[in-house]
Write a protein that holds these residues in place. Structure first.
Motif, short mmCIF file in Angstrom:
data_model
loop_
_atom_site.label_atom_id
_atom_site.label_comp_id
_atom_site.label_asym_id
_atom_site.label_seq_id
_atom_site.Cartn_x
_atom_site.Cartn_y
_atom_site.Cartn_z
N UNK A 114 -28.92 35.21 60.20
CA UNK A 114 -29.15 33.94 60.87
C UNK A 114 -28.31 33.90 62.14
N UNK A 115 -28.84 33.29 63.18
CA UNK A 115 -28.11 33.18 64.43
C UNK A 115 -27.97 34.52 65.13
N UNK A 116 -27.05 34.63 66.10
CA UNK A 116 -26.89 35.86 66.85
C UNK A 116 -26.49 37.06 66.00
N UNK A 117 -27.11 38.19 66.28
CA UNK A 117 -26.74 39.48 65.68
C UNK A 117 -26.59 40.44 66.85
N UNK A 128 -30.72 49.17 56.67
CA UNK A 128 -31.04 48.34 55.50
C UNK A 128 -32.49 48.53 55.11
N UNK A 129 -32.78 48.31 53.85
CA UNK A 129 -34.13 48.52 53.34
C UNK A 129 -34.99 47.26 53.42
N UNK A 130 -34.36 46.11 53.27
CA UNK A 130 -35.04 44.82 53.42
C UNK A 130 -34.18 43.92 54.29
N UNK A 131 -34.79 43.27 55.29
CA UNK A 131 -34.06 42.39 56.19
C UNK A 131 -34.82 41.07 56.31
N UNK A 132 -34.12 39.98 56.05
CA UNK A 132 -34.70 38.64 56.16
C UNK A 132 -33.95 37.88 57.23
N UNK A 133 -34.68 37.14 58.05
CA UNK A 133 -34.07 36.47 59.19
C UNK A 133 -34.35 34.98 59.17
N UNK A 134 -33.34 34.21 59.57
CA UNK A 134 -33.57 32.81 59.84
C UNK A 134 -34.33 32.68 61.15
N UNK A 135 -35.05 31.58 61.31
CA UNK A 135 -35.82 31.44 62.54
C UNK A 135 -34.94 31.18 63.76
N UNK A 136 -33.63 31.09 63.54
CA UNK A 136 -32.68 30.98 64.65
C UNK A 136 -32.04 32.32 65.00
N UNK A 137 -32.47 33.40 64.37
CA UNK A 137 -31.87 34.72 64.61
C UNK A 137 -32.16 35.20 66.03
N UNK A 193 -36.58 29.41 57.40
CA UNK A 193 -35.54 28.50 57.89
C UNK A 193 -34.16 29.02 57.52
N UNK A 194 -33.16 28.83 58.39
CA UNK A 194 -31.82 29.37 58.12
C UNK A 194 -31.25 28.98 56.77
N UNK A 195 -31.51 27.76 56.33
CA UNK A 195 -30.97 27.30 55.05
C UNK A 195 -31.52 28.08 53.86
#
Length: 269
Positions: A114-117, A128-137, A193-195
């Motif tokens: 989530x947020x800046x990376x 990583x094999x699976x990556x999930x992102x918040x819509x603010x990433x 969503x980030x939450x």
């Protein structure tokens, strides 16, 4: 049963066969120090050796995943003339020990972003094999803007994933791209969503942990078999170049400008 091995800036929690590594330096935007790299490298080595651990999850805060390497550390290393990043001895910098452990980790790796990376905050996701992102990433790879070159074998893996021209745009310009763009090119599996992001990563990790570990490890090995040696070789090549550039005038100017809160002047670099 759960266990915790936590320091102030990196939290390591193991429960129900899942080890979760959490960036916990939010006041510094989860920028990563040598001590944090050491803690993460140790956590990966321990998780690999522990038969009770089947999955590792990386996560940050809902507002920030990681701002990348701590600039003060960069400045110290630059002032010392750079580190021999590709060294094979026990004294190699913790960042390279972490990257080697990450690339060679045989069990599933899951990330919630989530947020800046920034910088390594993005390149670690390539392993990583699976990556999930918040819509603010927001993903960015500003190595060139710091007078440096890519690391974590990203100069090899990004063109394979994104195609050459998209990878060149990301690596040469260093401009951020958002979660939906990352989804489009396959860097992330799903945008939520980030939450919900950390919870989703934990849910998927638990699904993996319920599966036969031997089959997970062998399937991952087979998928990566064609590139494992190339990744190791590219990491070493990038590490040597990174160390040389870190000691150079462009990196010194970039780091000094960052600390002085001014625009860098690369006209003589």
């Amino acid at each position: 049963m759960s266990t915790d091995t936590s320091s102030q800036d990196i939290l390591v929690h193991t429960e129900a066969a899942v080890t979760t590594i959490t960036f916990n330096r939010v006041d510094k935007k989860n920028s990563i120090t040598e001590a944090m790299y050491a803690a993460m490298a140790d956590a990966l080595v321990a998780a690999q050796a522990d038969a009770a651990v089947r999955v590792v999850v990386f996560q940050g805060d809902m507002a920030i995943f990681s701002a990348g390497n701590d600039i003060a550390d960069f400045l110290r290393q630059s002032a010392q003339g750079g580190q021999q990043a590709a060294a094979q001895d026990a004294g190699e910098p913790s960042v390279w020990r972490f990257l080697r452990a990450l690339a060679a980790f045989p069990k599933p790796l899951v990330a919630a972003v989530c947020g800046p990376a920034v910088g390594i905050g993005t390149t670690l996701l390539l392993h990583c094999d699976l990556v999930y992102a918040g819509d603010n990433a927001a993903f960015s790879l500003p190595f060139v803007n710091l007078g440096l070159c890519p690391e974590a074998a990203s100069s090899l893996l990004l063109p394979q994933m994104l195609g050459y021209h998209r990878a060149a745009e990301a690596l040469l310009l260093g401009e951020p791209f958002m979660a939906e763009a990352a989804l489009e090119v396959g860097l992330v599996n799903r945008v939520v969503p980030p939450a919900e992001c950390n919870l989703l990563a934990q849910t998927q990790a638990k699904k993996l942990a319920a599966k036969p570990l031997s089959a997970l490890i062998e399937t991952k090995r087979l998928m990566k078999a064609g590139q494992s040696a190339a990744v190791r070789a590219r990491m070493d090549e990038e590490g040597a170049s990174f160390a040389r550039l870190m000691a150079g005038p462009a990196a010194r100017e970039a780091f000094s400008a960052f600390m002085d809160k001014r625009h860098p002047d690369f006209s003589k670099c």
